[in-house]
Design a protein around this motif. Structure first.
Motif, PDB file in Angstrom:
ATOM      1  N   THR A 199       0.302   8.502  10.295  1.00 22.45           N
ATOM      2  CA  THR A 199       1.485   7.636  10.205  1.00 22.45           C
ATOM      3  C   THR A 199       2.171   7.479  11.551  1.00 22.45           C
ATOM      4  O   THR A 199       2.283   8.448  12.303  1.00 22.45           O
TER       5      THR A 199
ATOM      6  N   ARG B 109      -2.395   4.245   9.777  1.00 18.19           N
ATOM      7  CA  ARG B 109      -2.652   3.708   8.431  1.00 18.19           C
ATOM      8  C   ARG B 109      -1.328   3.379   7.718  1.00 18.19           C
ATOM      9  O   ARG B 109      -1.292   2.672   6.739  1.00 18.19           O
ATOM     10  N   ARG B 110      -0.276   3.991   8.277  1.00 18.96           N
ATOM     11  CA  ARG B 110       1.043   3.675   7.709  1.00 18.96           C
ATOM     12  C   ARG B 110       2.005   3.484   8.877  1.00 18.96           C
ATOM     13  O   ARG B 110       2.023   4.292   9.814  1.00 18.96           O
TER      14      ARG B 110
ATOM     15  N   ILE C  55       5.952   3.010   9.772  1.00 15.73           N
ATOM     16  CA  ILE C  55       7.345   3.045   9.297  1.00 15.73           C
ATOM     17  C   ILE C  55       8.228   2.592  10.455  1.00 15.73           C
ATOM     18  O   ILE C  55       8.176   3.174  11.542  1.00 15.73           O
ATOM     19  N   THR C  56       8.984   1.564  10.237  1.00 16.82           N
ATOM     20  CA  THR C  56       9.852   1.066  11.317  1.00 16.82           C
ATOM     21  C   THR C  56      11.290   1.494  11.048  1.00 16.82           C
ATOM     22  O   THR C  56      11.820   1.290   9.945  1.00 16.82           O
TER      23      THR C  56
ATOM     24  N   SER D 224      11.269  -1.019   7.654  1.00 22.40           N
ATOM     25  CA  SER D 224      10.087  -1.427   6.892  1.00 22.40           C
ATOM     26  C   SER D 224       9.127  -0.261   6.765  1.00 22.40           C
ATOM     27  O   SER D 224       9.151   0.654   7.600  1.00 22.40           O
ATOM     28  N   ASP D 225       8.300  -0.295   5.761  1.00 23.30           N
ATOM     29  CA  ASP D 225       7.348   0.792   5.519  1.00 23.30           C
ATOM     30  C   ASP D 225       6.065   0.144   5.023  1.00 23.30           C
ATOM     31  O   ASP D 225       5.991  -0.334   3.892  1.00 23.30           O
ATOM     32  N   GLU D 226       5.082   0.095   5.916  1.00 25.73           N
ATOM     33  CA  GLU D 226       3.883  -0.696   5.620  1.00 25.73           C
ATOM     34  C   GLU D 226       2.647   0.213   5.610  1.00 25.73           C
ATOM     35  O   GLU D 226       2.418   0.959   6.564  1.00 25.73           O
ATOM     36  N   THR D 227       1.894   0.165   4.526  1.00 20.55           N
ATOM     37  CA  THR D 227       0.662   0.972   4.446  1.00 20.55           C
ATOM     38  C   THR D 227      -0.536   0.041   4.535  1.00 20.55           C
ATOM     39  O   THR D 227      -0.550  -1.016   3.899  1.00 20.55           O
ATOM     40  N   ARG D 228      -1.525   0.443   5.392  1.00 20.89           N
ATOM     41  CA  ARG D 228      -2.722  -0.395   5.554  1.00 20.89           C
ATOM     42  C   ARG D 228      -3.947   0.328   5.007  1.00 20.89           C
ATOM     43  O   ARG D 228      -3.986   1.555   4.982  1.00 20.89           O
TER      44      ARG D 228
END
Lengths: 233, 405
Positions: A41, A216-217, A219-220, A228-232
């Motif tokens: 992360t 893979r994740r 977090i802004t 924002s919290d984005e998981t790929r």
């Protein structure tokens, strides 16, 4: 609040307020976050967004003004200084922007330092150091002092020092900031491989686009809050 | 072990600073080691002179004699007692003495005197008696009615060598003791008060005059070494094993002199205090600088799990190592320096003679005391002033320390 079996880090309503010349400054303003075991992360955000403060709190280097932090099932936000010290030794590996190796210790001694604190016997320490040196591509560098290594090599030693004691979590604060892009890419790929192989959780605090691309994740943080919290995949 | 390794290697990080700190400690140590050696050398020489000149290192008397001297409180069969003393390990020589009082007259001059009967051969061996004679010759080996007068007494009685002196007193059997003796020498013991009233006779003459054959009032003993007086005293007590005899070291029978010497020697503490100050200032400066410069490093160590106590030890070990280096080099310098000063000495601005001994130089002494006292002082003062910076390093907040440059 308790964490589930696969949760490594759980924060609840995390607040940190500093006093700057008597003026209270809110660096973290109520972060609720869960990071699971094995994640890779990145916490990103502009300067002053609270990245480093957040990282310091979840690693037990700093204490929150309010809220809770659970790490590996332990509530670290209420631990004493010496409990935190022992907890960091056994559960957290650190990678710093400026490498922060002990200048008077050789590569091998730097890597085995935490194991010495843990009371690991000499034979086991040596075995683990040799193995990790191969993994980070520093075979034959065991007896060198940090000052005799390039920045990239020093950061590899720092990675080796962080993972050799088999912690639950690696916290890396701007690990590529002092490296050229080629060295940074190599280091990140190495850490990604180690993450896949060992399942150790990596949390980065960074501005570096290369890390953001590999995480893979993502977090802004913005103004001490999660923006924002984005998981790929 | 790792703390020791880090501390040792840290010493060589700022070589110039370490050198200055070690030099401060080395200077402090060497200065005090030489000054203590010098003080010990000078005072021990005075003590040696004081005891060797007349008193002896150890004395044996009949029980109660020193509290209330009397002709009748004497040591019987002194030859046997002396033989046992001579057999005792650590005894260099011994000499018997007979003490009483009487009236001495030369022509129309008379004076009350202290009569001291001595064995001239033994007395000379023990207290260099012959060196104190400033005029005339010492006693013949065999008793032959000779008298030696203290310088002041000779002046009062207007005595010259060859004059006849009459002594009148009371003998041990109650009879009148009186006899005629020839002045054979005039003596200066270094003690003017004593020289104004002391008349010496051959021991046999004194015993005969006072009808106390084979008895003496004091046996003075010279030990092989001043530093062994207490042990030798104990050995003599055991050897004699006689409750009627009191065996005392010079610290007991010359108590006021001993106290005066002790008080004077305590002046050496001032030197040690100066050393503490020098070392404290030098070390505090260095250690604070080191801690300040290594804030980030201590922060890293704390972050990765080093306990505060381990950081504290790291700082203390580093200082202790520098102090030990200073002490070792200081010892290497001060032993030959003190040895050289003990042989050559430093000339006194004004020379003087005391009891037949000429004092021309201040002499030093090589002893353990002049090494361990400064060593303890240097190491302890360095460690004590390091407590504050070490505590500061140990209590460092890792997050804040990691932000420092």
């Amino acid at each position: 609040m308790e964490n589930k079996n696969n949760d490594l880090i759980v924060t609840h309503s995390l607040v940190k307020t500093y006093q700057d010349n008597g003026i209270p400054v809110k660096a973290v303003r109520g972060i609720d976050l869960t990071i699971q075991k094995g994640e890779f992360t990145a916490i990103v955000g502009p300067s002053g967004s609270g990245k480093t403060t957040f990282l310091n709190i979840i690693s037990g280097l700093d204490v929150p003004t309010d809220g809770e932090v659970w790490l590996a099932g332990k509530k670290i936000s209420e631990m004493s200084g010496s409990e935190l010290s022992d907890f960091r030794r056994d559960h957290i590996g650190f990678i710093f922007q400026a490498y922060n190796l002990i200048p008077v210790l050789t590569v091998e001694e730097n890597i085995e330092y935490i194991m010495l604190l843990q009371g690991v016997d000499k034979e086991e320490r040596h075995r683990r150091v040799q193995k990790i040196l191969t993994e980070v591509g520093l075979d034959g560098y065991a007896d060198r002092l940090p000052t005799k290594l390039s920045g990239g090599q020093q950061q590899r030693v720092a990675v080796a020092r962080a993972i050799v004691s088999q912690p639950s979590l690696i916290l890396a604060d701007e690990p590529t900031a002092n490296l050229d892009s080629q060295t940074g890419v190599e280091l990140l790929d190495m850490m990604r491989e180690l993450n896949k192989k060992s399942g150790i959780t990596y949390v980065f605090s960074t501005h570096d686009r290369m890390i953001m691309e590999r995480a893979r994740r993502l977090i802004t943080l913005k103004d001490g809050r999660i923006d924002s919290d984005e998981t790929r995949e | 072990m790792l703390s020791l390794k880090i501390a040792w290697r840290n010493i060589f990080r700022q070589k110039r600073r370490t050198l200055l700190t070690v030099l401060t400690m080395l200077g402090g140590f060497t200065l005090s080691a030489i000054s203590i050696g010098w003080a010990d050398g000078t005072y021990n020489r005075i003590i040696e002179m004081f005891t060797r000149n007349r008193l002896g290192h150890i004395q044996v008397h009949a029980k109660g004699y020193l509290d209330k001297p009397s002709l009748y409180k004497n040591i019987k069969d002194y030859g046997d007692v002396g033989k046992k003393i001579a057999e005792t390990k650590g005894v260099m020589s011994w000499t018997p003495r007979f003490f009483t009082a009487g009236l001495a007259s030369i022509e129309d001059k008379s004076m009350g005197v202290q009569i001291v009967g001595i064995d001239p051969v033994r007395e000379n061996e023990a207290t260099r008696f012959n060196k104190k004679i400033i005029e005339g010759d010492t006693f013949s080996e065999k008793a032959s009615h000779q008298a030696i007068l203290g310088k002041g007494l000779a002046k009062t009685l207007k005595a010259d060598i060859g004059d006849e002196v009459v002594i009148i007193s009371q003998a041990a059997d109650g009879s009148i003791a009186n006899d005629l003796y020839t002045v054979t020498a005039i003596l200066e013991s270094g003690n003017m008060t004593q020289d104004r009233s002391t008349l010496y006779l051959h021991l046999k003459d004194a015993q005969e005059l006072f009808v106390l054959y084979d008895a003496v009032h004091e046996i003075a003993i010279i030990a092989e070494e001043l530093g062994q007086v207490d042990e030798v005293t104990e050995r003599i007590r055991t050897k004699l094993d006689n409750p009627e005899l009191k065996v005392a070291p010079w610290q007991e029978f010359a108590r006021s002199f001993y106290i005066a010497m002790k008080a004077d020697k305590e002046g050496a503490w001032i030197m040690l205090f100066v050393v503490i100050l020098i070392v404290a200032i030098g070390v505090l400066n260095t250690v604070l600088m080191n801690v300040l410069e290594r804030t980030r490093e201590y922060g890293t160590l704390r972050a990765i799990g080093t306990a505060p106590l381990q950081i504290f030890r790291l700082v203390i070990y580093e200082v202790a190592m520098m102090a030990i280096i200073g002490v070792i080099i200081g010892t290497i310098i001060s032993i030959p320096a003190n040895y050289l000063l003990s042989l050559q000495g430093i000339p006194m601005p004004e020379q003087f003679t005391y009891g037949g001994i000429e004092f021309t130089h201040y002499y030093s002494e090589v002893n353990l005391h002049s090494l361990y006292l400064p060593a303890i002082t240097v190491v302890l003062s360095a460690l004590i002033v390091s407590l504050y910076p070490a505590t500061r390093a140990a209590r460092i907040a890792p997050a804040k320390a990691l932000r420092s440059q």
